[in-house]
Design a protein around this motif. Sequence first.
Motif, PDB file in Angstrom:
ATOM      1  N   ASN A 107       0.861  -1.170   0.000  1.00  0.00           N
ATOM      2  CA  ASN A 107       0.000   0.000   0.000  1.00  0.00           C
ATOM      3  C   ASN A 107       0.905   1.230   0.000  1.00  0.00           C
ATOM      4  O   ASN A 107       1.639   1.411  -0.943  1.00  0.00           O
ATOM      5  N   ASP A 108       0.947   2.035   1.033  1.00  0.00           N
ATOM      6  CA  ASP A 108       1.817   3.210   1.032  1.00  0.00           C
ATOM      7  C   ASP A 108       2.974   3.097   2.008  1.00  0.00           C
ATOM      8  O   ASP A 108       3.726   4.050   2.187  1.00  0.00           O
ATOM      9  N   ALA A 109       3.148   1.953   2.640  1.00  0.00           N
ATOM     10  CA  ALA A 109       4.203   1.780   3.636  1.00  0.00           C
ATOM     11  C   ALA A 109       5.350   0.960   3.063  1.00  0.00           C
ATOM     12  O   ALA A 109       5.138  -0.093   2.464  1.00  0.00           O
ATOM     13  N   GLU A 110       6.577   1.448   3.257  1.00  0.00           N
ATOM     14  CA  GLU A 110       7.742   0.710   2.772  1.00  0.00           C
ATOM     15  C   GLU A 110       7.966  -0.527   3.623  1.00  0.00           C
ATOM     16  O   GLU A 110       7.830  -0.498   4.847  1.00  0.00           O
ATOM     17  N   ALA A 111       8.318  -1.624   2.971  1.00  0.00           N
ATOM     18  CA  ALA A 111       8.652  -2.872   3.645  1.00  0.00           C
ATOM     19  C   ALA A 111      10.096  -3.204   3.312  1.00  0.00           C
ATOM     20  O   ALA A 111      10.411  -3.532   2.177  1.00  0.00           O
ATOM     21  N   GLY A 112      10.974  -3.072   4.271  1.00  0.00           N
ATOM     22  CA  GLY A 112      12.392  -3.351   4.062  1.00  0.00           C
ATOM     23  C   GLY A 112      12.693  -4.833   4.121  1.00  0.00           C
ATOM     24  O   GLY A 112      11.834  -5.652   4.488  1.00  0.00           O
ATOM     25  N   PRO A 113      13.914  -5.207   3.792  1.00  0.00           N
ATOM     26  CA  PRO A 113      14.302  -6.618   3.816  1.00  0.00           C
ATOM     27  C   PRO A 113      14.131  -7.230   5.208  1.00  0.00           C
ATOM     28  O   PRO A 113      14.536  -6.646   6.207  1.00  0.00           O
ATOM     29  N   GLU A 124      -2.055  -3.565  -2.351  1.00  0.00           N
ATOM     30  CA  GLU A 124      -1.239  -3.229  -3.507  1.00  0.00           C
ATOM     31  C   GLU A 124       0.230  -3.276  -3.105  1.00  0.00           C
ATOM     32  O   GLU A 124       0.641  -2.597  -2.171  1.00  0.00           O
ATOM     33  N   VAL A 125       1.009  -4.091  -3.817  1.00  0.00           N
ATOM     34  CA  VAL A 125       2.441  -4.227  -3.559  1.00  0.00           C
ATOM     35  C   VAL A 125       3.170  -3.613  -4.745  1.00  0.00           C
ATOM     36  O   VAL A 125       2.955  -4.008  -5.886  1.00  0.00           O
ATOM     37  N   THR A 126       4.025  -2.622  -4.452  1.00  0.00           N
ATOM     38  CA  THR A 126       4.752  -1.919  -5.506  1.00  0.00           C
ATOM     39  C   THR A 126       6.243  -2.148  -5.333  1.00  0.00           C
ATOM     40  O   THR A 126       6.775  -1.986  -4.233  1.00  0.00           O
ATOM     41  N   PHE A 127       6.904  -2.527  -6.412  1.00  0.00           N
ATOM     42  CA  PHE A 127       8.355  -2.663  -6.429  1.00  0.00           C
ATOM     43  C   PHE A 127       8.903  -1.508  -7.257  1.00  0.00           C
ATOM     44  O   PHE A 127       8.449  -1.281  -8.382  1.00  0.00           O
ATOM     45  N   ILE A 128       9.880  -0.806  -6.711  1.00  0.00           N
ATOM     46  CA  ILE A 128      10.508   0.306  -7.434  1.00  0.00           C
ATOM     47  C   ILE A 128      11.967  -0.049  -7.655  1.00  0.00           C
ATOM     48  O   ILE A 128      12.728  -0.247  -6.703  1.00  0.00           O
ATOM     49  N   ARG A 129      12.349  -0.143  -8.922  1.00  0.00           N
ATOM     50  CA  ARG A 129      13.731  -0.443  -9.285  1.00  0.00           C
ATOM     51  C   ARG A 129      14.545   0.835  -9.174  1.00  0.00           C
ATOM     52  O   ARG A 129      14.219   1.852  -9.783  1.00  0.00           O
ATOM     53  N   LEU A 130      15.634   0.789  -8.410  1.00  0.00           N
ATOM     54  CA  LEU A 130      16.447   1.969  -8.168  1.00  0.00           C
ATOM     55  C   LEU A 130      17.735   1.982  -8.978  1.00  0.00           C
ATOM     56  O   LEU A 130      18.389   3.008  -9.041  1.00  0.00           O
ATOM     57  N   ALA A 131      18.116   0.870  -9.574  1.00  0.00           N
ATOM     58  CA  ALA A 131      19.373   0.801 -10.317  1.00  0.00           C
ATOM     59  C   ALA A 131      19.238   1.545 -11.632  1.00  0.00           C
ATOM     60  O   ALA A 131      18.396   1.223 -12.458  1.00  0.00           O
ATOM     61  N   MET A 132      20.047   2.560 -11.807  1.00  0.00           N
ATOM     62  CA  MET A 132      20.078   3.294 -13.067  1.00  0.00           C
ATOM     63  C   MET A 132      21.162   2.671 -13.940  1.00  0.00           C
ATOM     64  O   MET A 132      22.296   2.515 -13.480  1.00  0.00           O
ATOM     65  N   LEU A 133      20.830   2.340 -15.127  1.00  0.00           N
ATOM     66  CA  LEU A 133      21.792   1.720 -16.026  1.00  0.00           C
ATOM     67  C   LEU A 133      22.324   2.755 -17.006  1.00  0.00           C
ATOM     68  O   LEU A 133      21.572   3.549 -17.554  1.00  0.00           O
ATOM     69  N   ALA A 134      23.629   2.730 -17.201  1.00  0.00           N
ATOM     70  CA  ALA A 134      24.256   3.635 -18.157  1.00  0.00           C
ATOM     71  C   ALA A 134      24.642   2.831 -19.378  1.00  0.00           C
ATOM     72  O   ALA A 134      24.693   1.622 -19.365  1.00  0.00           O
ATOM     73  N   GLY A 135      24.965   3.510 -20.450  1.00  0.00           N
ATOM     74  CA  GLY A 135      25.396   2.786 -21.609  1.00  0.00           C
ATOM     75  C   GLY A 135      25.068   3.497 -22.909  1.00  0.00           C
ATOM     76  O   GLY A 135      25.430   3.023 -23.978  1.00  0.00           O
ATOM     77  N   ARG A 136      24.431   4.625 -22.826  1.00  0.00           N
ATOM     78  CA  ARG A 136      24.156   5.364 -24.061  1.00  0.00           C
ATOM     79  C   ARG A 136      25.400   6.090 -24.527  1.00  0.00           C
ATOM     80  O   ARG A 136      26.190   6.576 -23.747  1.00  0.00           O
TER      81      ARG A 136
END
Length: 138
Positions: A107-113, A124-136
């Motif tokens: 929902n709106d609360a973060e769940a840490g490891p 509602e479970v939301t996963f947010i990917r934080l890894a920014m990939l470079a390569g352009r």
Amino acid sequence: MIVYLNVKALSKRRPLIERMPFAIDGPVATSDTLVEYIVRHNVDEYNKKAVDAPLFPYLTDDRLEDGARAGKVGFGDRKNENAQDADKAVENALTCFRDGLFRMFVNDAEAGPGEGLQISEGDEVTFIRLAMLAGRLW
């Protein structure tokens, strides 16, 4: 119990995967248990896919619309003929979770490891990917 999954990336305005219903059959006591359950389900689904595309591939209008809504239109086949190891995939996902490459929100609360979870029908479970990939190449 049905929960709804979202996957997002910081660099994108739209979610990578639209809100998708996901059935959970057993108890989920911690965030790690939920990650493991989702990864094992996805590895199982991947391993069930056909290895090669049909001789005459085609996409129906429904599959085109579903793919466009999800952000990827494809034939649903896989190119790698080796079955994926669910244990290694879970280990990798949990390592990424602990290293902070993605965050989980229920929902709106973060769940840490390793944190305890109280998941109910329709959450509602939301996963947010934080890894920014470079390569352009600029």
